[in-house]
Design a protein around this motif. Structure first.
Motif, PDB file in Angstrom:
ATOM      1  N   GLY A   9      51.021  37.600  20.037  1.00 19.14           N
ATOM      2  CA  GLY A   9      50.938  37.948  21.605  1.00 19.14           C
ATOM      3  C   GLY A   9      50.347  39.198  22.335  1.00 19.14           C
ATOM      4  O   GLY A   9      49.473  39.208  23.045  1.00 19.14           O
ATOM      5  N   GLY A  10      51.150  40.437  21.794  1.00 19.15           N
ATOM      6  CA  GLY A  10      50.462  41.641  22.144  1.00 19.15           C
ATOM      7  C   GLY A  10      49.093  41.786  22.123  1.00 19.15           C
ATOM      8  O   GLY A  10      48.297  42.607  22.876  1.00 19.15           O
ATOM      9  N   VAL A  11      48.670  41.488  20.808  1.00 18.46           N
ATOM     10  CA  VAL A  11      47.259  41.861  20.602  1.00 18.46           C
ATOM     11  C   VAL A  11      46.322  40.865  21.291  1.00 18.46           C
ATOM     12  O   VAL A  11      45.330  41.426  21.864  1.00 18.46           O
ATOM     13  N   ILE A  12      46.830  39.660  21.510  1.00 18.84           N
ATOM     14  CA  ILE A  12      45.763  38.793  22.308  1.00 18.84           C
ATOM     15  C   ILE A  12      45.694  39.068  23.685  1.00 18.84           C
ATOM     16  O   ILE A  12      44.824  39.465  24.385  1.00 18.84           O
ATOM     17  N   ALA A  13      46.757  39.745  24.054  1.00 18.69           N
ATOM     18  CA  ALA A  13      46.873  40.264  25.664  1.00 18.69           C
ATOM     19  C   ALA A  13      46.025  41.572  25.694  1.00 18.69           C
ATOM     20  O   ALA A  13      45.565  41.612  26.840  1.00 18.69           O
ATOM     21  N   SER A  14      46.321  42.350  24.694  1.00 13.74           N
ATOM     22  CA  SER A  14      45.606  43.548  24.760  1.00 13.74           C
ATOM     23  C   SER A  14      43.976  43.517  24.907  1.00 13.74           C
ATOM     24  O   SER A  14      43.083  43.957  25.519  1.00 13.74           O
TER      25      SER A  14
ATOM     26  N   GLY B 218      56.416  46.551  23.987  1.00 14.70           N
ATOM     27  CA  GLY B 218      56.414  45.839  25.490  1.00 14.70           C
ATOM     28  C   GLY B 218      57.573  45.234  25.996  1.00 14.70           C
ATOM     29  O   GLY B 218      57.702  44.928  27.053  1.00 14.70           O
ATOM     30  N   ALA B 219      58.378  44.864  24.917  1.00 10.67           N
ATOM     31  CA  ALA B 219      59.602  44.113  25.240  1.00 10.67           C
ATOM     32  C   ALA B 219      60.832  44.996  25.899  1.00 10.67           C
ATOM     33  O   ALA B 219      61.831  44.700  26.203  1.00 10.67           O
ATOM     34  N   GLN B 220      60.243  46.501  25.791  1.00 10.51           N
ATOM     35  CA  GLN B 220      61.254  47.403  26.446  1.00 10.51           C
ATOM     36  C   GLN B 220      60.555  47.803  27.766  1.00 10.51           C
ATOM     37  O   GLN B 220      60.864  48.905  28.305  1.00 10.51           O
TER      38      GLN B 220
ATOM     39  N   ILE C 276      40.294  45.153  13.882  1.00 11.22           N
ATOM     40  CA  ILE C 276      39.783  44.201  15.003  1.00 11.22           C
ATOM     41  C   ILE C 276      39.811  44.806  16.201  1.00 11.22           C
ATOM     42  O   ILE C 276      39.842  44.333  17.223  1.00 11.22           O
ATOM     43  N   GLY C 277      40.643  45.809  16.775  1.00 11.62           N
ATOM     44  CA  GLY C 277      40.808  46.473  17.916  1.00 11.62           C
ATOM     45  C   GLY C 277      41.759  47.536  18.071  1.00 11.62           C
ATOM     46  O   GLY C 277      42.215  47.962  16.783  1.00 11.62           O
ATOM     47  N   TYR C 278      41.925  48.383  19.162  1.00  7.98           N
ATOM     48  CA  TYR C 278      42.962  49.242  19.214  1.00  7.98           C
ATOM     49  C   TYR C 278      43.529  48.920  20.734  1.00  7.98           C
ATOM     50  O   TYR C 278      42.819  48.464  21.436  1.00  7.98           O
ATOM     51  N   SER C 279      44.709  49.454  20.768  1.00  5.75           N
ATOM     52  CA  SER C 279      45.144  49.328  22.166  1.00  5.75           C
ATOM     53  C   SER C 279      46.624  50.201  21.880  1.00  5.75           C
ATOM     54  O   SER C 279      46.702  50.940  21.093  1.00  5.75           O
TER      55      SER C 279
END
Length: 430
Positions: free
Chosen positions: A142-147, A414-416, A400-403
């Motif tokens: 999820g975090g990767v999709i969002a980024s 992200g959960a914090q 496949i990317g960076y964030s």
């Protein structure tokens, strides 16, 4: 980061104002709301928008290829560890994977073919000399999709022309349907023509609903019906041949209810990426101790040893690789982590304890991961400085990317409550 291609407040306020950072940020926030991009800090169905900070950066053009090489080499070392687990008794004893999980791992029909198809590496540090990997996450996309979506929103904002010059190649994870395309391709390769029915997203009741919504949306756009279900309810979807397992069971006893689910994975009548042998080994944070402890260097031969030395911080297993007295004495420099945990939970930072309390903590957590504390880099935003990490997703062995996540505390997950700091590659990752 490339200091010539970074935008935030204070340090680059004149350039940020000239290029319209604030206006672009508002445009990104509008897209976040329109796309129902939700805060990972909210379990269930939350209503808080994904927190995007007014800051972005491009990795230094000389540093990015080196970082990419090291990350991909490190993931291959992780793959080698995963493949060795079913036949290496010393490794099994060291990782101490709970018996209910170990049992199913040992039933893998072809352990020599195991590979972590997807994982996310969380790194800390500010330069190539200081950056280190803190953990692997082979479960939650999820975090990767969002980024990837946030990067895409920045490119469509007022800053689009600038980003087209700074980072002309969109990363694979910026695609609107990268996850669905990959999962469907995985299904074709492992299920074949029979992969025509529903797709199951296996999750827990506590799973972040936003993640499931985004995966469902991608798959639905490609014409597939999706069912969300817990692994224990597998008998209600007997027609399903392809799925995605989003989470690990933090309480191993939960797997007592997974017998039919696990059996179908072992039999091959159900296919998911990163199944049991990959997931429950790679998700164990003690893998970092295996990658760091000289006793296990034998697992990796001469391949990618430079990547281990460059990216893996000092990591040991408490009571088997480092003793409590040393951990107590080095309180200011060490962190304790539970072997299985998520969302930044069960991370104990020595510098946040007094000496007496830390000694008690160490006594109570034999078998946990002991890791060198790595200093985070910082970035200026509209409301002051934030610490940040660098997140590197790897799919089928390729970056496949960076964030990045940023926070005003030491836990950046992200959960914090961490916000998104957009990171771009100066080179093509295709």
């Amino acid at each position: 980061m490339d200091p010539e291609r970074s935008l935030g407040h204070c340090s680059a306020s004149a350039l940020a104002a000239t290029l319209g950072l604030d206006q672009a940020w508002r445009q990104v926030q509008e897209r976040v709301a329109a796309e129902s991009l939700m805060d990972l800090n909210v379990h269930g169905r939350g209503h808080n928008p994904f927190p995007v900070r007014p800051a972005l950066a491009v990795l230094h053009p000389a540093a990015e290829p080196v970082l990419r090489h090291r990350v991909q080499g490190l993931v291959e070392c992780l793959n080698q560890l995963v493949r060795q687990y079913p036949t290496d008794r010393e490794l099994q004893d060291f990782l101490a994977i709970p018996a209910r999980l170990h049992r199913w791992i040992m039933m893998e029909p072809a352990p020599e073919q195991l590979r972590v198809d997807y994982c996310r590496l969380d790194l800390l540090g500010s330069t190539l000399d200081t950056v280190r990997v803190l953990e692997f996450n082979p479960s939650s996309p999820g975090g990767v999709i969002a980024s990837g979506m946030v990067n895409r929103f920045w490119r469509a904002s007022r800053l689009g022309p600038t980003l087209a010059e700074w980072a002309p190649h969109a990363a694979p994870f910026e695609s609107e349907d990268w996850f669905a395309r990959w999962l469907l391709r995985f299904g074709r390769e492992h299920v074949g023509a029979q992969d025509q029915g529903r797709i199951a997203l296996f999750h827990s009741r506590e799973s972040t609903k936003f993640e499931l919504d985004q995966v469902r949306r991608q798959l639905t756009r490609r014409g597939r019906e999706v069912v969300e279900i817990e692994p224990c309810a597998i008998d209600s979807v007997k027609d399903v041949r392809l799925g995605y397992l989003k989470y690990i069971p933090v309480e191993p006893d939960e797997v007592r209810q997974w017998d039919h689910f696990c059996a179908r994975l072992v039999e091959g009548t159900l296919v998911v990426p990163n199944p049991l042998g990959q997931r429950w080994v790679a998700e164990n944070k003690l893998c970092l101790a295996v990658l760091s402890d000289p006793r296990f260097r034998r697992l990796f031969g001469d391949r990618n040893v430079d990547c281990l030395d460059a990216l893996v911080p000092y990591s040991r297993k408490l009571g088997d690789g480092v003793e409590g007295d040393e951990v107590v004495a080095r309180r200011e420099h060490l962190v304790l982590k539970a072997p299985y945990s998520f969302h930044g939970r069960d991370v104990l930072i020595g510098s946040e304890y007094d000496a007496r309390s830390w000694a008690q903590v160490v006594r109570e957590h034999q078998g946990w991961l002991v890791q060198e504390r790595v200093r985070a880099a910082s970035v200026e935003t509209h409301d002051g400085p934030y610490l940040h990490d660098v997140v590197v997703p790897v799919l089928e062995g390729k970056v496949i990317g960076y964030s990045a996540r940023m926070n005003n505390g030491l836990l950046l997950n992200g959960a914090q409550g961490g916000g998104a700091y957009a990171i771009f590659s100066p080179h093509s990752l295709g």
